[in-house]
Design a protein around this motif. Structure first.
Motif, PDB file in Angstrom:
ATOM      1  N   ASN A   1      -6.089  21.306  16.954  1.00  0.00           N
ATOM      2  CA  ASN A   1      -6.702  19.984  16.895  1.00  0.00           C
ATOM      3  C   ASN A   1      -8.224  20.136  16.968  1.00  0.00           C
ATOM      4  O   ASN A   1      -8.766  20.601  17.971  1.00  0.00           O
ATOM      5  CB  ASN A   1      -6.199  19.114  18.055  1.00  0.00           C
ATOM      6  CG  ASN A   1      -6.739  17.697  17.995  1.00  0.00           C
ATOM      7  OD1 ASN A   1      -7.935  17.484  18.074  1.00  0.00           O
ATOM      8  ND2 ASN A   1      -5.836  16.742  17.867  1.00  0.00           N
TER       9      ASN A   1
ATOM     10  N   GLY B   1     -10.560  17.998  17.303  1.00  0.00           N
ATOM     11  CA  GLY B   1     -11.181  17.218  18.368  1.00  0.00           C
ATOM     12  C   GLY B   1     -11.132  17.938  19.710  1.00  0.00           C
ATOM     13  O   GLY B   1     -12.114  17.936  20.465  1.00  0.00           O
TER      14      GLY B   1
ATOM     15  N   LEU C   1     -15.067  13.696   8.297  1.00  0.00           N
ATOM     16  CA  LEU C   1     -14.046  13.490   9.328  1.00  0.00           C
ATOM     17  C   LEU C   1     -13.238  12.224   9.047  1.00  0.00           C
ATOM     18  O   LEU C   1     -12.014  12.193   9.225  1.00  0.00           O
ATOM     19  CB  LEU C   1     -14.699  13.411  10.713  1.00  0.00           C
ATOM     20  CG  LEU C   1     -15.277  14.716  11.266  1.00  0.00           C
ATOM     21  CD1 LEU C   1     -16.025  14.460  12.574  1.00  0.00           C
ATOM     22  CD2 LEU C   1     -14.175  15.745  11.495  1.00  0.00           C
ATOM     23  N   ILE C   2     -13.939  11.177   8.602  1.00  0.00           N
ATOM     24  CA  ILE C   2     -13.242   9.936   8.228  1.00  0.00           C
ATOM     25  C   ILE C   2     -12.315  10.196   7.043  1.00  0.00           C
ATOM     26  O   ILE C   2     -11.167   9.729   7.002  1.00  0.00           O
ATOM     27  CB  ILE C   2     -14.267   8.827   7.883  1.00  0.00           C
ATOM     28  CG1 ILE C   2     -15.045   8.417   9.135  1.00  0.00           C
ATOM     29  CG2 ILE C   2     -13.557   7.612   7.266  1.00  0.00           C
ATOM     30  CD1 ILE C   2     -16.205   7.474   8.862  1.00  0.00           C
TER      31      ILE C   2
ATOM     32  N   GLU D   1     -10.867  13.018   6.210  1.00  0.00           N
ATOM     33  CA  GLU D   1      -9.687  13.750   6.669  1.00  0.00           C
ATOM     34  C   GLU D   1      -8.704  12.821   7.375  1.00  0.00           C
ATOM     35  O   GLU D   1      -7.480  12.943   7.225  1.00  0.00           O
ATOM     36  CB  GLU D   1     -10.096  14.882   7.612  1.00  0.00           C
ATOM     37  CG  GLU D   1     -10.765  16.058   6.907  1.00  0.00           C
ATOM     38  CD  GLU D   1     -11.148  17.157   7.884  1.00  0.00           C
ATOM     39  OE1 GLU D   1     -10.611  17.172   9.005  1.00  0.00           O
ATOM     40  OE2 GLU D   1     -11.995  18.000   7.526  1.00  0.00           O
ATOM     41  N   GLY D   2      -9.262  11.890   8.156  1.00  0.00           N
ATOM     42  CA  GLY D   2      -8.405  10.983   8.919  1.00  0.00           C
ATOM     43  C   GLY D   2      -7.601  10.037   8.052  1.00  0.00           C
ATOM     44  O   GLY D   2      -6.445   9.742   8.352  1.00  0.00           O
ATOM     45  N   ILE D   3      -8.204   9.559   6.940  1.00  0.00           N
ATOM     46  CA  ILE D   3      -7.509   8.582   6.088  1.00  0.00           C
ATOM     47  C   ILE D   3      -6.915   9.229   4.841  1.00  0.00           C
ATOM     48  O   ILE D   3      -6.194   8.570   4.080  1.00  0.00           O
ATOM     49  CB  ILE D   3      -8.449   7.424   5.678  1.00  0.00           C
ATOM     50  CG1 ILE D   3      -9.620   7.952   4.826  1.00  0.00           C
ATOM     51  CG2 ILE D   3      -8.963   6.695   6.920  1.00  0.00           C
ATOM     52  CD1 ILE D   3     -10.549   6.855   4.331  1.00  0.00           C
TER      53      ILE D   3
END
Length: 449
Positions: free
Chosen positions: A170, A172, A252-253, A255-257
């Motif tokens: 992870n 994060g 990062l956004i 990758e998240g969506i």
């Protein structure tokens, strides 16, 4: 035998540079040829390996260093670096200026590549050292420690980011644990070790002038009211950071969506170091030149002088890359990997150890980290080891003992105007302290998570 050959090659290199006083660039190329022959590389592949190593290294950093040097020179010649230096001195006071440097370098280091951070910060720190009459290296070592720690432990830097992907960790949690490890490690390797190093090698701290990159910051002194405002100066110097941070947040956004499209491709190009530095130079030409009614001829003269000052340093860095490539193509990394095959040591310690040996043997921290990942992934099967800590342990091991086969060694040597011996006792020791301290803090965290 491969490790013995590497050790002998390093001794020959030191003999050529320190005893015979042969130019570092020439010495590195000669030793690269000798080691390639000793490792039994096919004769028709040696030149290609050396050329690819030099080209690959310069291909990835020449634009960044060249444009970074121009940016630093423009800010310095316009008085922007002097304004930033004096403002920091006034805010923190001369007694606490080392802490100001550490904090600023750590914050900038999160977003900046190591090389970009150096070319941006060294001219400013050189100005601070001159203004406060403090040893340049007393400020330079903490700065280098902060940049190295963030480069080795914290995403979005390439090393920890790629290793996290390899381990399926992870990202994060890697960042959270990385910050916990990075802060005390920076303090130990930076301000604390700087005091010890001053006793170990006082000659390095007595230098009035620095190396190639300090020449960029050695500009005309202005009355403070004649310099650009702190806001404009800081914005111009921090513009690369802002662009890289924007690119990182958007990625990062993405990758998240799980989105794709031209917008994300555009932001990715915008956030690449070369594009960032080019746009930053164009901004500096305006803010430090055109907006201050400085003739374009004078602005370009500053740009040209900055590149001349780093020409030899770029050749030396390229030759260091050639030596690294010979070690990789000669099979040194594969040999080290075989040594640890089937080991039953704790995965965290094993990851650190393999990365450390690979780093010392072939020089590249990135190669050491990625090779280690491929070796320890099978060993993690069936264990409950924390993947984020495995990422950090691999990164810590890959930072250890930067020496003559690492391009970073030559960057630091030339940037600070050090001898080979002084670089060993300052930079090599600093990197080793970062590696070992990092492992200790990683092991402490592993006892609680």
């Amino acid at each position: 035998m491969p490790l013995l050959i590497v050790a002998l090659g390093v001794l020959v290199l030191l003999f050529l540079i320190m005893k015979l006083n042969i130019n570092t660039f020439i010495s590195l190329v000669v030793v690269a040829f000798l080691i390639a022959l000793a490792l039994g590389m096919p004769l028709n592949e040696i030149v290609a390996s050396i050329e690819s190593g030099m080209g690959g290294t310069l291909g990835s950093i020449a634009l960044v260093f060249g444009l970074g040097a121009i940016l630093g020179k423009l800010i310095a010649d316009a008085g922007g670096a002097q304004r930033i230096a004096m403002t920091l001195i006034n805010k923190f006071g001369e007694k606490n200026i080392q802490w100001a440097v550490v904090i600023a370098s750590f914050i900038l280091g999160i977003a900046l590549f190591f090389e970009v951070g150096l070319v941006l910060l060294i001219p400013i720190i050189y100005q601070i050292a001159k203004q406060t009459n403090v040893s340049f290296l007393s400020l330079g070592l903490p700065m280098a420690a902060a940049l190295s720690v963030t480069h080795g432990f914290l995403p979005p830097h390439p090393g920890p980011t790629v290793i996290a992907q390899e381990y399926d960790a992870n990202i994060g949690m890697v960042l959270i644990y990385g910050i916990i490890v990075a802060i005390p490690t920076t303090l130990i390797a930076g301000p604390l070790y700087a005091k010890i190093a001053k006793r170990l090698v006082p000659s390095a701290f007595e230098k009035i002038e620095g190396g190639s990159l300090t020449e960029i910051g050695d500009a005309k002194q202005y009355k403070l009211e004649e310099t650009p405002s702190f806001g404009i100066s800081a914005f111009t110097a921090l513009f690369p950071v802002l662009l890289m941070m924007l690119s990182t947040i958007v990625s990062l956004i993405q990758e998240g969506i799980g989105a794709t499209g031209w917008f994300f491709d555009f932001i990715e190009i915008l956030g690449s170091p070369s594009t960032v530095m080019l746009l930053s130079v164009l901004l500096a030409i305006y803010t430090m030149g055109v907006a201050r009614h400085i003739p374009m001829k004078d602005v370009m003269a500053s740009a040209e002088s900055s590149v001349r000052s780093i020409a030899m340093m770029l050749l030396i860095i390229g030759a260091g890359g050639a030596l690294k490539q010979v070690l990789i193509d000669g099979g040194v990394g594969d040999y080290v990997a075989q040594i640890f095959e089937g080991s039953a040591i704790s995965p965290i310690i094993l990851a650190w150890l393999i990365a450390a040996v690979l780093r010392i043997a072939q020089g590249s921290a990135t190669v050491a980290a990625l090779t280690t990942a491929g070796l320890v992934i099978p060993l993690m099967a069936g264990t409950d080891v924390n993947l984020a800590l495995m990422v950090l342990a691999t990164g810590a091991g890959s930072l250890i003992a930067s020496h003559v086969n690492d391009t970073g060694f030559w960057i630091i040597k030339e940037s600070f105007g050090l001898t080979v011996k002084e670089t060993f006792l300052t930079w090599t020791m600093l990197e080793t302290i970062i590696s070992v301290s990092g492992l200790v803090f990683i092991l402490l965290i592993s006892a609680f998570v």
